[in-house]
Design an enzyme around this catalytic site. Structure first.
Site, mmCIF file in Angstrom:
data_model
loop_
_atom_site.group_PDB
_atom_site.id
_atom_site.type_symbol
_atom_site.label_atom_id
_atom_site.label_comp_id
_atom_site.label_asym_id
_atom_site.label_seq_id
_atom_site.Cartn_x
_atom_site.Cartn_y
_atom_site.Cartn_z
ATOM 1 C CB ALA A 18 -5.653 -20.174 -51.220
ATOM 2 C CG ASN A 19 -2.020 -23.026 -47.217
ATOM 3 O OD1 ASN A 19 -1.354 -23.514 -48.105
ATOM 4 N ND2 ASN A 19 -1.482 -22.426 -46.180
ATOM 5 N NE ARG A 20 -8.678 -29.307 -49.223
ATOM 6 C CZ ARG A 20 -8.740 -30.620 -49.047
ATOM 7 N NH1 ARG A 20 -7.861 -31.395 -49.630
ATOM 8 N NH2 ARG A 20 -9.662 -31.145 -48.290
ATOM 9 C CB ALA A 23 -4.129 -22.227 -43.355
ATOM 10 C CB VAL A 24 0.147 -17.808 -43.083
ATOM 11 C CG1 VAL A 24 0.801 -16.706 -43.904
ATOM 12 C CG2 VAL A 24 -0.541 -17.232 -41.848
#
Ligand code: C5P
Length: 209
Positions: free
Chosen positions: A23-25, A90-91
């Site tokens: 994942a993104n933060r 935030a894809v």
């Protein structure tokens, strides 16, 4: 008729197996603030909300998503019904190519995870949008390359405007962003708490187009 605003917020979780993901933060704070500000401005708000800790504002429609695949289906379902899409999510740029149904065992060997690019969801919406629809994206970049890269993304993705914000925004209470518009206008409201920036952006959206 109230302006119909579709907002995406938070990261995507791209599953590796049933217990792990990449994942993104992203806290989703900016998207949540935008949803509250749009509601307060009298808009009809739908929020596509990723896995975040915060609660969605009341008085809006919230649809949860987890992965980029979920978000793709929700955008397919919701985009045609909106006047404005604000793509603050935030894809992930890459996701695991395969999914292991179960839990991959831990071993002492090195492991290689094959990743595939995630399709650009906002570019896909922009490619199919009606002339009466507007799309605003977000670009998070290092300060030295922020304007240049954000402008490139604005053009490449076919957006109406993009919020260029420096990496320091991540996890911070304030945002020092510039709105870059497709007509070349750039607007910088100054460093603001995210809730105030959200009000400013919703005001700009309501006053233009
Ligand atoms: O290319 P980059 O990820 O920096 O672009 C950011 C913008 O594009 C954001 O508005 C984000 O929501 C959107 N995006 C997307 N699909 C992706 C990656 C980013 O819609 N796969």
């Amino acid at each position: 008729m109230p302006l119909r605003v579709l907002i995406t917020a938070g990261p995507t979780h791209e599953p590796i197996d049933r217990v792990r993901y990449i994942a993104n933060r992203s806290s989703g704070a900016m998207g949540l603030a935008l949803a509250a500000a749009a509601r307060d401005a009298g808009c009809d708000v739908t929020l596509l909300l990723g896995p975040v800790a915060g609660d969605p504002p009341t008085g809006i429609t919230t649809l949860p998503y987890s992965s980029s695949k979920d978000l793709t289906s929700q955008l397919d379902h919701c985009f045609s019904g909106c006047d404005v899409l604000i793509m603050a999510a935030a894809v992930a740029d890459y996701r695991p190519k395969t999914y292991a149904d179960g839990k991959l065992p831990r071993t002492t060997n090195a492991m290689t995870l094959e990743l595939e690019p995630v399709p650009d969801l906002v570019a896909r919406c922009a490619a199919g949008k009606r002339p009466d629809q507007r799309i605003i994206g977000f670009a998070l970049e290092e300060p030295q390359v922020l304007r240049k890269r954000a402008t490139e993304k604005l053009k490449r993705k076919g957006l109406d405007a993009i919020v260029a914000n420096p990496l320091a925004t991540m996890g911070a209470a304030d945002i020092d962003a510039t709105l870059i518009c497709a007509n070349g206008d750039t607007l910088t409201p100054g460093p603001l708490p995210k809730a105030d920036f959200a009000k400013w952006l919703v005001g700009w959206i309501s006053g233009t187009g």
